[in-house]
Write an enzyme that holds these catalytic residues in place. Sequence first.
Site, short mmCIF file in Angstrom:
data_model
loop_
_atom_site.label_atom_id
_atom_site.label_comp_id
_atom_site.label_asym_id
_atom_site.label_seq_id
_atom_site.Cartn_x
_atom_site.Cartn_y
_atom_site.Cartn_z
N ASP A 358 3.55 4.36 -1.57
CA ASP A 358 3.66 4.08 -3.02
C ASP A 358 3.79 5.38 -3.80
O ASP A 358 4.11 6.45 -3.25
CB ASP A 358 2.47 3.21 -3.46
CG ASP A 358 2.83 2.24 -4.56
OD1 ASP A 358 3.00 2.69 -5.71
OD2 ASP A 358 2.97 1.03 -4.28
N ASP A 474 9.95 0.30 -9.15
CA ASP A 474 8.96 0.03 -10.18
C ASP A 474 9.53 0.34 -11.57
O ASP A 474 10.57 1.00 -11.70
CB ASP A 474 7.72 0.89 -9.89
CG ASP A 474 6.43 0.30 -10.43
OD1 ASP A 474 6.49 -0.60 -11.26
OD2 ASP A 474 5.35 0.76 -9.99
N ASP A 544 -0.57 -6.55 -10.48
CA ASP A 544 -1.50 -5.54 -9.97
C ASP A 544 -2.89 -6.15 -9.78
O ASP A 544 -3.78 -5.52 -9.25
CB ASP A 544 -1.59 -4.36 -10.94
CG ASP A 544 -0.38 -3.46 -10.80
OD1 ASP A 544 0.38 -3.61 -9.83
OD2 ASP A 544 -0.17 -2.60 -11.69
#
Length: 731
Positions: A358, A474, A544
């Site tokens: 990530d 993202d 999230d």
Amino acid sequence: MKRHLCADLSLALVLLALGFELSANGAEAKRAGSVITIATARSSLSLLIAKDGRLYELGLGPAGKGSAVPENTPPREMEFYPASGDGFILEPALQATHADGNTSTDLVYQKHSTSALDTNVSLTRIELKDPAYPFLVTLCLKAYAAEDVVEQWAEIRHQEAGPVMLFRFASAGSVLANSGNYWLTHFHGDWADEAQWVEERLTSGIKILDSKIGVRAHQYATPSFLIAMGGEAREEEGEVLGGSLEWSGSFQLAFEVDMKKRLRALGGINPFGSAYQLASGETFTTPAMLWSWSSEGKGRVSRNFHRWARRYGIRDGDKPRPVLLNNWEATGFNFDEKRIVSLFDGAKELGAETFLLDDGWFGNKHPRNDDHAGLGDWQVNTNKLPQGLSFLADEARKRGVHFGIWIEPEMVNPNSDLFEQHPEWAIGQPYREAILGRNQRVLDLSRPEVRDFTWSVIENTLRPNPGISYVKWDCNCYVTQPGSTWLKPEQQSHLLIDYQHALYEVMGRMASKYPGVMAMLCSGGAGRLDYGALKFFHSFWPSDNTDPARRVFIQWGFSHFFPAETIAAHVTRMGRRPLKFALDVGLSGALGLDMDVAKLTPDERRAVADAVSLYKQRLREVVQQGDLYRLESPYSGPRSALNYVSADKARAVLFVYALKDGNQGLVRPRGLEPTRHYRVREVNLPAGVASDLRQEGQVVDGSTLMRDGLQPNCQSSFSSQVIELAGEDVK
Ligand code: DGJ
């Protein structure tokens, strides 16, 4: 009253397959009273070319039923694509100011054609024209017969002496003339609280669902909705229309109940702040709106969308989604090479198929050690990862794990080389202090160099590192100051529209140049989620918030439009719920993990590894490719339940989640083959624990299972059960 009967669908499909144009062109169809029918296997939309030359909606309903053709011209409120300024007084689909300043538009039928794109898909194009101007609108309706889905958009063009200003440009509108008893279901939310279900009765006037934030549609509302006719939407009964806009930018859905209790549902790009100057000879193509109508409740509408998505709407819809292990919850930005490599061992031990690195791997002068710096500087951080991404991909491969990477290529931190060199590349307004979102700004993709730069981020990450097989894209900031240093003053209001088109161009390039690289759509959770972007991706990050007690609701919401294979359902320790409950929630979507194996006890490791193995071997196919039946809503009871059934009905899997304490009665699966015999087996039990399900191990026919149900033993909050129903003939 005359009656028009729809063409028999099977004959229609045969003719289409043979290349016939079903609908008449030109003079014949121009005759007042002609009806254009857009048919799928179970639904049909009838449009009337009336005596005044305008196009009206006659009806939307079951295939083959036909719609009554009125003797007189219908009221203007029934116009299919109404334009403003010449007698139409409600919310218009189109509003334009012509080159000479005339603020009215009239649209009359010119011609139409229907052509078969293949044996399942047909495209109808209906051309409308303003009699006083060389101004044309082509309404395009693509019907997917087997899936009962229609995709609708408009193409607007003109040959006037100067530019035409477009102020409104809906993709589609639908008039549902009915009793006035309409129930709207929609999904709103916030960061970490996405896709919250709401159902409300529509009353006279307009209800608008919209977004004005430019680069991501779903914050704080989704561009998808359901309308139930005659009462609240039920899962398996009743008339329901589902709509979903293929657009990731600002959108507007308007639901207007008029003076005669008719409802019009209009959807498209949000016209707010987006007036578009259309030059002569240019075409403005709206994004498409997806529709699915059913008389068998919202469950059928969802299954229609899911089947359509797997076949047409997402990448590789028939390909299994790998079990991912993501490091975000385990490390955040705080990692180095050694730590990441150690996580590969954990990924292998747990059975994960892809490791996803990530945020935090890039930036040198402005290292990405938190969210204040580095976005824009897509060079590997040499302190954290001295041997680069290929080294990591190789180390993962040695352990039998694929390697994926996070990017956020449309963004910039003011603390970055990129911003130092090109402050003018960020979207913002002159004389206003820049407003940051998560300490970052959005890059102006309307500018060609920015588009090239964004593409170069992808190219420079993927080309030198062929070991990368997965990308998470993202987007953590939206537009609050929509100004561009690239666009001319009179084109500033084009920014949000041009941005989306450029974004799709880059996403599309990634999908076509790297077909072997799978991709996850993410946007600070599910901030960007619609079929406009999803066509370039395999799955999306729903939130999230990975507390499974919340994920039951979030996954439930998204399941109305998006198939389980797209819903990344990662198991974490957020919320500290029982691990079995977290795993059982993950097993009902595209299972993934976000945990540090080193922090798990031996029992926990075994439980996770067993669940992953069960998923890969027995559940993945039916969950990811099967038909979903929502059985018990988490919003209406202490328990939630759903089941999936494979297309051939040979396998099913049932999930039951207790959200509160209490004995909660039988749960009845749906969608089984009534005469088929299924072996009942509880799965994902803790090691050494035997099932206490009354029917455990029994072989029961589908009709008995659906009628008498099963009695799950989850009576305390956050207990859960997964029950496999395997056709007796299935190994
Ligand atoms: C927001 C995403 O939703 C998270 O999963 C994670 O990727 C962070 N961004 C990284 O900054």
